[in-house]
Scaffold this active site. Structure first.
Site, PDB file in Angstrom:
ATOM      1  N   GLU A  47      -0.348  -1.944   0.785  1.00 45.47           N
ATOM      2  CA  GLU A  47       0.968  -1.290   0.748  1.00 45.47           C
ATOM      3  C   GLU A  47       0.826   0.133   1.257  1.00 45.47           C
ATOM      4  O   GLU A  47       0.132   0.944   0.657  1.00 45.47           O
ATOM      5  CB  GLU A  47       1.524  -1.281  -0.684  1.00 45.47           C
ATOM      6  CG  GLU A  47       2.829  -0.502  -0.789  1.00 45.47           C
ATOM      7  CD  GLU A  47       3.298  -0.259  -2.224  1.00 45.47           C
ATOM      8  OE1 GLU A  47       2.891  -1.009  -3.134  1.00 45.47           O
ATOM      9  OE2 GLU A  47       4.062   0.698  -2.418  1.00 45.47           O
ATOM     10  N   ARG A  51       5.616   7.770   2.523  1.00 44.49           N
ATOM     11  CA  ARG A  51       5.759   9.119   1.984  1.00 44.49           C
ATOM     12  C   ARG A  51       5.134  10.184   2.849  1.00 44.49           C
ATOM     13  O   ARG A  51       5.173  11.356   2.491  1.00 44.49           O
ATOM     14  CB  ARG A  51       5.079   9.183   0.616  1.00 44.49           C
ATOM     15  CG  ARG A  51       5.862   8.573  -0.471  1.00 44.49           C
ATOM     16  CD  ARG A  51       5.161   8.874  -1.768  1.00 44.49           C
ATOM     17  NE  ARG A  51       5.031   7.663  -2.537  1.00 44.49           N
ATOM     18  CZ  ARG A  51       4.132   7.492  -3.488  1.00 44.49           C
ATOM     19  NH1 ARG A  51       3.276   8.435  -3.765  1.00 44.49           N
ATOM     20  NH2 ARG A  51       4.092   6.371  -4.145  1.00 44.49           N
ATOM     21  N   LYS A 134       7.875  -5.878  -9.123  1.00 49.30           N
ATOM     22  CA  LYS A 134       6.913  -4.813  -9.421  1.00 49.30           C
ATOM     23  C   LYS A 134       7.316  -4.208 -10.765  1.00 49.30           C
ATOM     24  O   LYS A 134       8.493  -3.919 -10.985  1.00 49.30           O
ATOM     25  CB  LYS A 134       6.998  -3.776  -8.298  1.00 49.30           C
ATOM     26  CG  LYS A 134       6.285  -2.465  -8.554  1.00 49.30           C
ATOM     27  CD  LYS A 134       6.293  -1.619  -7.277  1.00 49.30           C
ATOM     28  CE  LYS A 134       5.852  -0.202  -7.543  1.00 49.30           C
ATOM     29  NZ  LYS A 134       5.611   0.546  -6.291  1.00 49.30           N
TER      30      LYS A 134
HETATM   31  C1  3PG Z   1       2.577   5.289  -6.546  1.00 46.52           C
HETATM   32  O1  3PG Z   1       3.587   5.706  -7.048  1.00 46.52           O
HETATM   33  O2  3PG Z   1       1.950   5.899  -5.671  1.00 46.52           O
HETATM   34  C2  3PG Z   1       2.076   3.970  -6.967  1.00 46.52           C
HETATM   35  O3  3PG Z   1       2.778   3.535  -8.058  1.00 46.52           O
HETATM   36  C3  3PG Z   1       0.620   4.021  -7.269  1.00 46.52           C
HETATM   37  O4  3PG Z   1       0.414   4.713  -8.407  1.00 46.52           O
HETATM   38  P1  3PG Z   1      -1.055   5.139  -8.823  1.00 46.52           P
HETATM   39  O5  3PG Z   1      -1.442   6.269  -7.908  1.00 46.52           O
HETATM   40  O6  3PG Z   1      -0.919   5.573 -10.241  1.00 46.52           O
HETATM   41  O7  3PG Z   1      -1.951   3.945  -8.649  1.00 46.52           O
END
Ligand code: 3PG
Length: 213
Positions: A47, A51, A134
């Site tokens: 994924e 961002r 999710k």
């Molecule tokens: C995010 O918001 O980047 C994802 O949910 C991953 O979260 P994490 O960095 O806590 O694994």
């Protein structure tokens, strides 16, 4: 694509490995070696979060890596759906859901893994036909005990908990009957990506890919 077909596809993807790496990539030059390291380590479903300014280019690069399945995360708008598909994403992930977003994904044939944090949100998605969701933000929301409790009255929904998941707590989720896989960024830490430590990332992926479920 119907929500049912989308759920079937996301279920298949979620069954390929116990962990979906959540990737925040700033430099498109890192995309290919990073994806290759993760796939080599046994994590083929990736994924890429939308961002960073480089995210679409990163998806396009990663989509060329053999054996990988590249999705776009943090999809918020119909425009995000179009941009993700154009870049080569084959699935989409969202921290939540809106009708506009899901309609756009359905019309564009992009399988979505939409997010839910409460029973009401999970029920709304299920009512629309999304039985694979999710669970976000997993740890802040009560972690594995909360997901287990949600699963008692809603056993027909399967989840990919994400947010605060680590190698240490992943087994708590993966042991639940309503968890298909987990999502997490720990397999691609920013310092290792910045340093180009692809072997180190492949090792982290290998360790994660051996988590049992
Ligand atoms: C995010 O918001 O980047 C994802 O949910 C991953 O979260 P994490 O960095 O806590 O694994």
């Amino acid at each position: 694509m119907t929500p049912l077909a989308a759920s079937q596809q996301t279920e298949k993807l979620c069954r390929l490995a116990p962990v979906i790496p959540v990737l925040v990539v700033h430099d498109a030059a890192h995309a290919k070696p990073l994806a290759e390291a993760l796939v080599r380590g046994g994590l083929p479903v990736l994924e890429v979060t939308l961002r960073t300014p480089a995210a679409l280019e990163v998806i396009a690069e990663m989509a060329q890596v053999e054996g990988g399945h590249v999705g776009a995360g943090t999809l918020l708008t119909p425009d995000d759906v179009s941009r993700a598909i154009e870049a080569g994403a084959t699935f989409g992930v969202s921290p939540g859901m809106t009708d506009r977003l899901l309609t756009a994904a359905e019309e564009a044939d992009l399988p979505m893994l939409p997010g839910a944090a409460t029973s009401t949100e999970a029920m709304a998605l299920l009512e629309r036909g999304y039985s694979v969701q999710k669970f976000f933000p997993a740890e802040a929301n009560g972690g594995a005990p909360a997901l287990k409790a949600i699963g008692a009255p809603l056993p027909q929904i399967m989840f990919c908990p994400t947010g605060g998941v680590s190698l240490k707590n992943a087994p708590d989720y993966l042991g639940l009957s309503n968890t298909l896989c987990v999502g997490g960024s720990w397999v691609a830490p920013a310092d290792k990506v910045a340093a180009g430590d692809w072997d180190g990332i492949a090792d982290l992926a290998r360790e994660a890919s051996q988590l049992s479920r």
